[in-house]
Design a protein around this motif. Structure first.
Motif, PDB file in Angstrom:
ATOM      1  N   ALA A 132      67.903  19.910  12.615  1.00  8.97           N
ATOM      2  CA  ALA A 132      66.519  19.556  12.276  1.00  8.97           C
ATOM      3  C   ALA A 132      65.606  19.733  13.486  1.00  8.97           C
ATOM      4  O   ALA A 132      64.490  20.263  13.363  1.00  8.97           O
ATOM      5  CB  ALA A 132      66.462  18.110  11.775  1.00  8.97           C
ATOM      6  N   MET A 178      62.423  22.271  13.801  1.00 10.70           N
ATOM      7  CA  MET A 178      61.112  21.637  13.946  1.00 10.70           C
ATOM      8  C   MET A 178      60.438  21.944  15.283  1.00 10.70           C
ATOM      9  O   MET A 178      59.222  22.058  15.355  1.00 10.70           O
ATOM     10  CB  MET A 178      61.259  20.116  13.792  1.00 10.70           C
ATOM     11  CG  MET A 178      61.628  19.675  12.379  1.00 10.70           C
ATOM     12  SD  MET A 178      62.177  17.949  12.305  1.00 10.70           S
ATOM     13  CE  MET A 178      60.777  17.100  13.006  1.00 10.70           C
ATOM     14  N   ASN A 179      61.266  22.085  16.341  1.00  9.59           N
ATOM     15  CA  ASN A 179      60.691  22.123  17.684  1.00  9.59           C
ATOM     16  C   ASN A 179      61.018  23.366  18.498  1.00  9.59           C
ATOM     17  O   ASN A 179      60.610  23.455  19.658  1.00  9.59           O
ATOM     18  CB  ASN A 179      61.157  20.884  18.475  1.00  9.59           C
ATOM     19  CG  ASN A 179      60.767  19.588  17.803  1.00  9.59           C
ATOM     20  OD1 ASN A 179      59.665  19.458  17.299  1.00  9.59           O
ATOM     21  ND2 ASN A 179      61.684  18.630  17.771  1.00  9.59           N
ATOM     22  N   ASN A 209      58.261  28.282  16.826  1.00  6.78           N
ATOM     23  CA  ASN A 209      56.836  27.931  16.809  1.00  6.78           C
ATOM     24  C   ASN A 209      55.955  29.127  17.165  1.00  6.78           C
ATOM     25  O   ASN A 209      54.859  29.284  16.619  1.00  6.78           O
ATOM     26  CB  ASN A 209      56.576  26.768  17.774  1.00  6.78           C
ATOM     27  CG  ASN A 209      57.105  25.446  17.235  1.00  6.78           C
ATOM     28  OD1 ASN A 209      57.208  25.268  16.022  1.00  6.78           O
ATOM     29  ND2 ASN A 209      57.451  24.529  18.119  1.00  6.78           N
ATOM     30  N   TRP A 223      55.263  26.162   8.364  1.00  2.91           N
ATOM     31  CA  TRP A 223      56.241  25.303   9.033  1.00  2.91           C
ATOM     32  C   TRP A 223      56.999  24.455   8.021  1.00  2.91           C
ATOM     33  O   TRP A 223      58.214  24.294   8.095  1.00  2.91           O
ATOM     34  CB  TRP A 223      55.514  24.413  10.044  1.00  2.91           C
ATOM     35  CG  TRP A 223      56.411  23.519  10.847  1.00  2.91           C
ATOM     36  CD1 TRP A 223      56.984  23.789  12.055  1.00  2.91           C
ATOM     37  CD2 TRP A 223      56.814  22.192  10.517  1.00  2.91           C
ATOM     38  NE1 TRP A 223      57.731  22.716  12.487  1.00  2.91           N
ATOM     39  CE2 TRP A 223      57.649  21.716  11.560  1.00  2.91           C
ATOM     40  CE3 TRP A 223      56.570  21.349   9.426  1.00  2.91           C
ATOM     41  CZ2 TRP A 223      58.217  20.441  11.548  1.00  2.91           C
ATOM     42  CZ3 TRP A 223      57.139  20.074   9.406  1.00  2.91           C
ATOM     43  CH2 TRP A 223      57.948  19.648  10.462  1.00  2.91           C
ATOM     44  N   ASN A 234      61.102  24.623   7.000  1.00  2.60           N
ATOM     45  CA  ASN A 234      61.833  23.388   7.265  1.00  2.60           C
ATOM     46  C   ASN A 234      62.286  22.674   5.994  1.00  2.60           C
ATOM     47  O   ASN A 234      62.866  21.598   6.058  1.00  2.60           O
ATOM     48  CB  ASN A 234      60.983  22.433   8.106  1.00  2.60           C
ATOM     49  CG  ASN A 234      61.070  22.753   9.585  1.00  2.60           C
ATOM     50  OD1 ASN A 234      62.013  22.356  10.263  1.00  2.60           O
ATOM     51  ND2 ASN A 234      60.093  23.491  10.090  1.00  2.60           N
TER      52      ASN A 234
END
Length: 559
Positions: free
Chosen positions: A472, A476-477, A482, A547, A551
């Motif tokens: 996760a 996400m990061n 990104n 995003w 996800n």
């Protein structure tokens, strides 16, 4: 936080989406070709398999109802992920939805089987099948070579028997010869090679008889060590080339010179079954005997001859477990549940679900010379494969009543991201000429990072594969991810969509097509448009939507 997306699928796409995807009606039809005999054979057998399977499934009131046929969008996404490990493009989705032909699913499978990504996708699967149960991490040096070897073999249509023989009889530099991966993964240890050879190519867990007779199968301790007696003369040696690149080579050790291998005293090139009462004793010298058939070789037989003969016996049509092992494995990958569970625990003392069905499919697989493409084509033509997906019911569902959703493999997750976000993987390739351990250090790239984080043993039951916090966090990061989602980066899909389209609905639909291989539900579309309208920054709003899509659980699962 942007709300979670729905996991339901809509009806086929509207004509307006074709225009948005830049398709003309003349581009809609897929390539049509005369059906070859192998394809026709697969389709006929698929109908017979469905008939046989229906006869073997429970039909009482307590059994779970059989799911209906999945819709076209879901089928194309499933087939694309299964065969090439990636999502279909928006153009492919639209073309498939608008194609009125009754045989379009069969033709889509043929197109995907002819795609070069087919070989690479399944090469990665079989690579993980071999390397996940390695005994030494140095064997990871084979990752590139074994992927290359399997990709070439599968795309060229090599039979599974030919591939199995190549692994069992392998020799040479492990950086160059990918078929050395199995022996390298076990660092040349006879007992470990024997155990993995039986598990991978026969689906039989005979290693449970290494120290005592098998508790639940008929295999004896002597039979296990007789199998190990095919491998005491193979060894893994370190090598160094002129450029000082460290590697290893698989070689034969037919002379009785000293060895570090625990195969008896004085470096004897034979295998000895340890004396459990006196571990310091030499043990019992074992004759090479194939436990399935009882066929044997004489002591003193050279390494190359031992492994070649074992490979012939394992892949012989008279050995039913060779065909059944791959049929069971592939059926489980495609339908979600094997005839035998776990998928690598077969044998005469195990009772499969639908025994007549797996017997029929395995015999036909052998009759078709262990053609892997034929096997995939046949399974994918069945009703069992094309049923809608449904999560397993804890109360005990009827096996094969629906296709079971599964987590994507690590390489499929990254391939899905690469396709959805138009990521060019060539930018992450190692420098020209960098190979071996040096190339392994390149394993800091994004695909390798995803494989480390999302990787799991493909032989493990799928209900034991759980999502994790590191997964996760990566989704996400990840700075890499990104950047690929950013609307400000001129090289991203989102940046180009925003520049080329003023219509928010078109962009939202395109993002759903790219990420989930379907149009958004009406409620999803309304939520997206409302979110964009309420946001002070249109670009950032669509970043949030993109995003959220990558996800979502729907993105990382195959249905």
């Amino acid at each position: 936080m942007f709300p979670a997306v729905s996991t339901r699928f809509r009806v086929p796409l509207a004509m307006g989406v074709a225009a948005a995807a830049g398709l003309s009606i003349s581009m809609i039809g897929m390539i049509r070709a005369e059906q070859d005999p192998a394809s026709a054979s697969a389709l006929v057998l698929a109908q017979t398999i469905d008939t046989q399977l229906r006869a073997e499934l429970p039909t009482n009131a307590d059994s779970m109802p059989v799911a209906g046929r999945t819709d076209d969008e879901a089928f194309l996404r499933r087939a694309s992920q299964d065969l090439v490990g990636a999502l279909p493009t928006p153009a492919e989705i639209t073309a498939f939805a608008l194609d009125p032909a009754a045989d379009k699913r069969d033709r889509a499978v043929e197109r995907l089987l002819a795609d070069p990504r087919y070989g690479e996708n399944w090469a990665r699967y079989f690579r993980d099948m071999i390397l996940f149960r390695r005994t030494d991490d140095r064997s990871l040096i084979t990752r590139q070579s074994v992927t290359k070897f399997l990709t070439e073999q599968l795309n060229q249509g090599a039979g599974w028997d030919s591939i199995a023989k190549a692994f069992i009889t392998a020799s040479g530099d492990v950086r160059e010869n990918g078929n050395t991966a199995l022996i390298m993964a076990q660092m040349g240890q006879a007992v470990d090679i024997a155990a993995e050879t039986a598990r991978i190519f026969l689906g039989i867990q005979i290693q449970c008889a290494q120290c005592h007779d098998h508790k639940t199968d008929r295999w004896t301790r002597e039979q296990f060590h007789e199998l190990a007696a095919f491998f005491p003369r193979v060894t893994v040696r370190p090598v160094r080339d002129g450029e000082k690149r460290v590697s290893f080579a698989i070689a034969s050790r037919d002379a009785g010179r000293p060895s570090k291998k625990p195969n008896g005293k004085n470096g004897s090139p034979e295998h000895f079954m340890p004396d459990l009462q006196d571990p310091s004793a030499a043990g019992t010298q074992m004759t090479p005997v194939f436990f399935v058939s009882g066929q044997k070789l004489e002591l003193g037989t050279k390494d190359a001859d031992r492994r070649q003969q074992l490979a012939e016996w394992i892949t012989a049509p008279s050995n039913p477990w060779f065909a059944k092992a791959l049929v069971n494995r592939m059926w489980a990958e495609l339908v979600g549940h094997g005839f035998y569970e776990p998928i690598d625990d077969l044998g005469p003392d195990r009772t499969p679900t639908a025994p007549k069905t797996i017997e029929l499919l395995s015999q036909e697989f052998a009759n078709h010379r262990y053609d892997v493409k034929w096997l995939l084509r046949t399974i994918m033509a069945t009703e069992a494969y094309q049923r809608a997906s449904r999560s397993p019911n804890e109360e005990g569902p009827t096996t094969f009543a629906a296709n079971c959703p599964q987590p994507l493999r690590a390489d499929q997750v990254f391939s899905a991201l690469a396709a959805a976000l138009a990521i060019d993987e060539s930018q992450f390739a190692p420098p020209a000429g960098q190979q071996g351990l040096g190339a392994q250090r390149f394993a800091r790239g994004p695909r390798a990072e995803f494989e480390r984080t999302f990787g799991y043993d493909p032989s493990a039951p799928r209900d034991e594969v759980a999502a994790s916090i590191p997964q996760a966090l990566l989704m996400m990061n990840s700075p890499f991810l990104n950047r690929a989602i950013s609307a400000k980066n001129s090289n991203t899909v989102l940046n180009k969509l925003l520049a080329e389209n003023a219509d928010d609905e078109t962009i939202a639909t395109e993002l759903y097509l790219r990420c989930l291989a379907r149009e958004p539900e009406q409620v999803e579309l309304a939520t997206c448009l409302s979110y964009v309208t309420a946001s002070p920054d249109r670009a950032e709003a669509f970043e949030d939507i993109l995003w959220a899509l990558v996800n979502s659980t729907e993105f990382t699962r195959r249905k």
